[in-house]
Design a protein around this motif. Structure first.
Motif, PDB file in Angstrom:
ATOM      1  N   ILE A  30       1.253   9.531   9.804  1.00  0.00           N
ATOM      2  CA  ILE A  30       1.554   8.436   8.761  1.00  0.00           C
ATOM      3  C   ILE A  30       0.549   7.967   7.944  1.00  0.00           C
ATOM      4  O   ILE A  30       0.778   7.392   6.912  1.00  0.00           O
ATOM      5  N   THR A  31      -0.759   8.397   8.385  1.00  0.00           N
ATOM      6  CA  THR A  31      -1.841   7.832   7.409  1.00  0.00           C
ATOM      7  C   THR A  31      -1.970   8.900   6.101  1.00  0.00           C
ATOM      8  O   THR A  31      -1.811  10.379   6.372  1.00  0.00           O
ATOM      9  N   ILE A  32      -2.101   8.248   4.953  1.00  0.00           N
ATOM     10  CA  ILE A  32      -2.543   9.154   4.033  1.00  0.00           C
ATOM     11  C   ILE A  32      -3.970   8.820   3.270  1.00  0.00           C
ATOM     12  O   ILE A  32      -4.461   7.663   3.592  1.00  0.00           O
ATOM     13  N   THR A  33      -4.611   9.578   2.393  1.00  0.00           N
ATOM     14  CA  THR A  33      -5.917   9.482   1.865  1.00  0.00           C
ATOM     15  C   THR A  33      -5.911   8.223   0.796  1.00  0.00           C
ATOM     16  O   THR A  33      -4.660   8.065   0.321  1.00  0.00           O
ATOM     17  N   ASP A  34      -6.656   7.555   0.646  1.00  0.00           N
ATOM     18  CA  ASP A  34      -6.649   6.435  -0.413  1.00  0.00           C
ATOM     19  C   ASP A  34      -6.304   7.068  -1.822  1.00  0.00           C
ATOM     20  O   ASP A  34      -5.842   6.511  -2.643  1.00  0.00           O
ATOM     21  N   LYS A  35      -6.939   8.344  -2.049  1.00  0.00           N
ATOM     22  CA  LYS A  35      -6.644   9.000  -3.375  1.00  0.00           C
ATOM     23  C   LYS A  35      -5.183   9.143  -3.603  1.00  0.00           C
ATOM     24  O   LYS A  35      -4.479   8.889  -4.657  1.00  0.00           O
ATOM     25  N   LYS A  36      -4.534   9.596  -2.583  1.00  0.00           N
ATOM     26  CA  LYS A  36      -2.945   9.841  -2.492  1.00  0.00           C
ATOM     27  C   LYS A  36      -2.254   8.814  -2.626  1.00  0.00           C
ATOM     28  O   LYS A  36      -1.286   8.631  -3.353  1.00  0.00           O
ATOM     29  N   ALA A  37      -2.641   7.715  -1.824  1.00  0.00           N
ATOM     30  CA  ALA A  37      -2.299   6.334  -2.012  1.00  0.00           C
ATOM     31  C   ALA A  37      -2.130   5.774  -3.327  1.00  0.00           C
ATOM     32  O   ALA A  37      -1.178   5.179  -3.996  1.00  0.00           O
ATOM     33  N   LYS A  38      -3.310   6.176  -4.069  1.00  0.00           N
ATOM     34  CA  LYS A  38      -3.496   5.355  -5.661  1.00  0.00           C
ATOM     35  C   LYS A  38      -2.692   6.348  -6.361  1.00  0.00           C
ATOM     36  O   LYS A  38      -2.172   5.786  -7.472  1.00  0.00           O
ATOM     37  N   VAL A  40       0.343   7.946  -5.833  1.00  0.00           N
ATOM     38  CA  VAL A  40       1.467   7.371  -5.438  1.00  0.00           C
ATOM     39  C   VAL A  40       1.946   5.676  -6.000  1.00  0.00           C
ATOM     40  O   VAL A  40       2.823   5.681  -6.669  1.00  0.00           O
ATOM     41  N   SER A  41       1.036   5.041  -5.634  1.00  0.00           N
ATOM     42  CA  SER A  41       0.760   3.520  -6.529  1.00  0.00           C
ATOM     43  C   SER A  41       1.007   3.529  -7.872  1.00  0.00           C
ATOM     44  O   SER A  41       2.032   3.106  -8.522  1.00  0.00           O
ATOM     45  N   ASP A  42       0.284   4.452  -8.466  1.00  0.00           N
ATOM     46  CA  ASP A  42       0.167   4.632 -10.136  1.00  0.00           C
ATOM     47  C   ASP A  42       1.688   5.182 -10.570  1.00  0.00           C
ATOM     48  O   ASP A  42       2.222   4.682 -11.493  1.00  0.00           O
ATOM     49  N   ALA A  43       1.989   6.215  -9.770  1.00  0.00           N
ATOM     50  CA  ALA A  43       3.306   6.601  -9.971  1.00  0.00           C
ATOM     51  C   ALA A  43       4.638   5.715  -9.966  1.00  0.00           C
ATOM     52  O   ALA A  43       5.499   5.368 -10.824  1.00  0.00           O
ATOM     53  N   LEU A  44       4.379   4.796  -8.873  1.00  0.00           N
ATOM     54  CA  LEU A  44       5.229   3.643  -8.731  1.00  0.00           C
ATOM     55  C   LEU A  44       5.403   2.627  -9.656  1.00  0.00           C
ATOM     56  O   LEU A  44       6.522   2.079 -10.198  1.00  0.00           O
ATOM     57  N   SER A  45       4.022   2.347 -10.205  1.00  0.00           N
ATOM     58  CA  SER A  45       3.898   1.385 -11.339  1.00  0.00           C
ATOM     59  C   SER A  45       4.493   1.846 -12.663  1.00  0.00           C
ATOM     60  O   SER A  45       5.242   1.097 -13.448  1.00  0.00           O
ATOM     61  N   VAL A  46       4.449   3.171 -12.906  1.00  0.00           N
ATOM     62  CA  VAL A  46       4.740   3.645 -14.133  1.00  0.00           C
ATOM     63  C   VAL A  46       6.347   3.810 -14.152  1.00  0.00           C
ATOM     64  O   VAL A  46       6.969   3.286 -15.190  1.00  0.00           O
ATOM     65  N   ALA A  47       6.871   3.992 -13.061  1.00  0.00           N
ATOM     66  CA  ALA A  47       8.361   4.074 -12.938  1.00  0.00           C
ATOM     67  C   ALA A  47       8.718   2.768 -12.956  1.00  0.00           C
ATOM     68  O   ALA A  47      10.106   2.633 -13.704  1.00  0.00           O
ATOM     69  N   HIS A  48       8.332   1.767 -12.289  1.00  0.00           N
ATOM     70  CA  HIS A  48       8.514   0.426 -12.238  1.00  0.00           C
ATOM     71  C   HIS A  48       8.697  -0.204 -13.751  1.00  0.00           C
ATOM     72  O   HIS A  48       9.501  -0.593 -14.249  1.00  0.00           O
ATOM     73  N   TYR A  49       7.633   0.170 -14.337  1.00  0.00           N
ATOM     74  CA  TYR A  49       7.373  -0.511 -16.061  1.00  0.00           C
ATOM     75  C   TYR A  49       8.465   0.155 -16.817  1.00  0.00           C
ATOM     76  O   TYR A  49       9.303  -0.258 -17.694  1.00  0.00           O
ATOM     77  N   ALA A 130      -0.100   2.710   5.226  1.00  0.00           N
ATOM     78  CA  ALA A 130      -0.178   4.253   5.577  1.00  0.00           C
ATOM     79  C   ALA A 130      -1.769   4.268   5.445  1.00  0.00           C
ATOM     80  O   ALA A 130      -2.320   5.306   5.991  1.00  0.00           O
ATOM     81  N   THR A 131      -2.491   3.868   4.360  1.00  0.00           N
ATOM     82  CA  THR A 131      -4.104   4.267   4.277  1.00  0.00           C
ATOM     83  C   THR A 131      -4.884   3.426   5.332  1.00  0.00           C
ATOM     84  O   THR A 131      -5.856   4.058   5.982  1.00  0.00           O
ATOM     85  N   ARG A 132      -4.326   2.786   5.915  1.00  0.00           N
ATOM     86  CA  ARG A 132      -5.130   1.856   7.066  1.00  0.00           C
ATOM     87  C   ARG A 132      -4.652   1.666   8.354  1.00  0.00           C
ATOM     88  O   ARG A 132      -4.876   1.107   9.190  1.00  0.00           O
ATOM     89  N   ALA A 133      -3.510   2.717   8.496  1.00  0.00           N
ATOM     90  CA  ALA A 133      -2.722   2.525   9.937  1.00  0.00           C
ATOM     91  C   ALA A 133      -3.768   2.984  11.206  1.00  0.00           C
ATOM     92  O   ALA A 133      -3.836   2.136  11.937  1.00  0.00           O
TER      93      ALA A 133
END
Length: 167
Positions: A30-38, A40-49, A130-133
């Protein structure tokens, strides 16, 4: 288990620390890298806005519809005063306009609630987990680790010294 009912053919002692250590490979899944989390987070933000902007446009349409209905109600009143509509026709049309206005008001309220970004915060918190599990696991006590496992796993089973589970 003290094997009081005699279900087990052979009892085997396994220390709690050993059992908990057997769950560590699950954390890697379940652990993902910080880069991948960023990413995904950026994509979520774009979709949200983008979704927020679409809802805003939709709400503007609802507001315009409400404004038109106010004008229609005023026009109905004037038609009744001019004698174009009788009292029964006026009340029927007024009921229709007010019903439509209530529908637009409800749609507007629902759209405003949909803009709430609570899901985005939940998704970002999940990404952080997921990044800090692994580091969270290591820093927890045995009791906290068991609570952590309860949230992540279903059907954990100890078979001798082997642990089995479903995510």
């Amino acid at each position: 288990c003290s094997n009081g009912k005699g279900f087990h053919q052979k009892s085997q002692y396994v220390a709690e620390a050993v059992i908990l250590s057997r769950f560590e490979p699950m954390l890697d899944t379940i652990t993902i890298t910080d880069k991948k989390a960023k990413q995904v987070s950026d994509a979520l933000s774009v979709a949200h806005y983008a979704a927020q902007a679409a809802k805003q446009r939709q709400m503007e349409g609802f507001r315009a519809g409400l404004k038109e209905l106010e004008s229609a109600e005023d026009e109905l009143y004037l038609d009744m005063k001019r004698g174009v509509l009788d009292d029964v026709g006026y009340r029927r049309q007024l009921t229709r306009v007010r019903s439509e206005r209530q529908r637009f008001t409800t749609l507007l309220e629902q759209a405003q609630q949909a803009i709430d970004g609570a899901y985005l915060k939940t998704a970002q918190a999940t990404l952080e987990l997921a990044t800090r599990a692994k580091s969270l696991w290591v820093s927890r006590t045995a009791v906290e680790r068991r609570q952590f496992l309860e949230k992540l796993l279903s059907n954990p089973l100890l078979d001798g010294a082997t642990v089995r589970y479903e995510m």
